[in-house]
Design an enzyme around this catalytic site. Structure first.
Site, PDB file in Angstrom:
ATOM      1  N   TYR A 126     -65.391  28.976  23.033  1.00 43.75           N
ATOM      2  CA  TYR A 126     -64.870  27.674  23.450  1.00 43.75           C
ATOM      3  C   TYR A 126     -64.959  26.654  22.309  1.00 43.75           C
ATOM      4  CZ  TYR A 126     -64.930  29.405  28.268  1.00 43.75           C
ATOM      5  OH  TYR A 126     -64.705  30.126  29.416  1.00 43.75           O
ATOM      6  N   LYS A 175     -73.291  40.981  23.495  1.00 47.20           N
ATOM      7  CA  LYS A 175     -72.380  42.081  23.140  1.00 47.20           C
ATOM      8  C   LYS A 175     -72.609  42.399  21.663  1.00 47.20           C
ATOM      9  CE  LYS A 175     -69.070  44.917  24.282  1.00 47.20           C
ATOM     10  NZ  LYS A 175     -69.111  45.910  25.372  1.00 47.20           N
ATOM     11  N   ASP A 208     -71.430  44.043  29.634  1.00 43.88           N
ATOM     12  CA  ASP A 208     -70.725  44.865  30.632  1.00 43.88           C
ATOM     13  C   ASP A 208     -71.719  45.511  31.589  1.00 43.88           C
ATOM     14  OD1 ASP A 208     -70.960  45.572  27.945  1.00 43.88           O
ATOM     15  OD2 ASP A 208     -69.637  47.294  28.076  1.00 43.88           O
ATOM     16  N   ASP A 232     -69.692  31.756  31.558  1.00 41.18           N
ATOM     17  CA  ASP A 232     -68.659  31.227  32.446  1.00 41.18           C
ATOM     18  C   ASP A 232     -68.253  32.300  33.453  1.00 41.18           C
ATOM     19  OD1 ASP A 232     -66.787  29.551  33.479  1.00 41.18           O
ATOM     20  OD2 ASP A 232     -65.443  29.565  31.759  1.00 41.18           O
TER      21      ASP A 232
END
Ligand code: NAI
Length: 336
Positions: A126, A175, A208, A232
């Site tokens: 963002y 990640k 994930d 988010d």
């Protein structure tokens, strides 16, 4: 006589004015005195001033350091930049704190969920650096910026929150196996901060896997710290585990100001019908009262919201009930 609490009020777009209006009724009934400075943002601001985020709105929050806000619409794929993202970056509201708690009686998949998502709120995907690569718009790129300073302060916020609230574990969702530099920096910095908190365990999960573990058993988690985009997405996922967006509140906290709002958006499909669930916005006001150290009032208000949610007759349509916004609000007031 005690001074009224000075705060900015943004009613917002879509269902915003409905859920904010309901929340003000409950705050009034608590007997707290607020001095609200009403300001505009989003579509309502464009209609009135041509600008989705007028300078006066930012200055009002900067001066009062406190804001209760309804959702603001953001055009999809084009149009003006998200007012929410701009506000968070302009005011450096780096911690997005979203508690996820189950409510007795509310139909959902799990009981006894009590976790909080601490999402970095100013960096990552963002960062706002995005552009077309060529004139034909056949390719686009977006740059995710993660800094050590940004990662460190959000990790510290998460660990301090855990310690303050008597939590024993912080889970870092990342990640770093693929995004070795950006997510790697976030993870490595979080590990460094964790060493300062030997009483709290750091758990690491790839995002994930985090999603599937949350769907399988969210009761295992206490505090989840993560980067902007992952946080988010995770917060809507977690909201659905305990009843949906109608009961999910959030806070945007910085060193100099804080904005409290529901996690949900403007819900254009139900706007203006008087049927929106105001519980999420009310719970955001509860978070605001705790932030102001008004714990007794916060506890009273939360208890009343929980009582109203527990009664099938006062629940709104999103929770399988038949009540409208006003009826739910009346039930909260009765419980107060
Ligand atoms: P949304 O959260 O507005 O709606 C998703 C679904 O949940 C809809 O079916 C809606 O009816 C339902 N829903 C949401 N809140 C509810 C409530 N309180 N009571 C009952 N049902 C509720 O998400 P959507 O449709 O993706 O976004 C609409 C607009 O809101 C977009 O312009 C988006 O950018 C904006 N938005 C603003 C946010 C903010 O200001 N903090 C946060 C999320 C989205």
């Amino acid at each position: 006589m005690t001074q009224p609490i000075a705060a900015t009020l943004i009613r917002g777009d879509g269902i915003g004015p409905e859920v904010v209006g309901a929340t003000l009724r409950v705050l009034d009934a608590l007997g707290l005195s607020f001095s609200w400075d009403e300001q505009l943002g989003g579509q309502a601001a464009i209609d009135e001033t041509g600008d989705p985020l007028p300078r006066a709105t930012i200055e009002s929050i900067r001066a009062r350091k406190l804001c209760l806000k309804g959702p603001l619409g953001t055009p999809i794929a084009g149009g003006f930049r998200s007012v929410n993202v701009t506000l968070r970056q302009e005011l450096d509201l780096y911690a997005n704190v979203r508690p996820v708690k189950s409510f007795p009686g509310v139909p959902c998949r799990y009981e006894n969920v009590d976790l909080v998502i601490v999402r970095e709120n100013t960096e990552g995907m963002y960062s706002g650096i995005e552009h077309w690569v060529d004139r034909d718009h056949s390719a686009a790129e977006s740059i995710s910026i993660i800094t050590r300073t940004g990662s460190e302060r959000i990790a510290r916020y998460a660990f301090e929150y855990a310690r303050r609230e008597g939590r024993k574990k912080v889970t870092c969702a990342h990640k770093a196996n693929i995004l070795k530099a950006t997510s790697g920096l976030f993870l490595e910095t979080t590990r460094g901060v964790a060493r300062e908190f030997p009483d709290i365990r750091l758990e690491e999960l790839i995002i994930d896997n985090m999603c599937q573990q949350l769907v399988k058993d969210p009761t295992r988690y206490e505090v989840i710290v993560t980067t902007n985009l992952f946080g988010d997405i995770l917060s809507d996922l977690c909201a659905a585990l305990v009843g949906g967006l109608g009961v999910a509140p959030g806070a945007n906290i910085g060193h100099h100001a804080a904005i409290f709002e529901a996690v949900h958006g403007t819900a254009p499909d139900i706007a203006g019908k008087g049927i929106a669930n105001p519980a999420a916005e009310m719970l955001a006001a509860v978070q605001m009262l705790r932030y102001l150290d008004r714990r007794p009032e916060a506890d009273r208000m939360e208890k009343a919201i929980r009582a109203a949610l527990a009664d099938a007759g006062s629940r709104t349509g999103d929770l399988g009930g038949k009540a409208n916004t006003a009826r739910f609000t009346d039930a909260v007031l009765a419980a107060l």
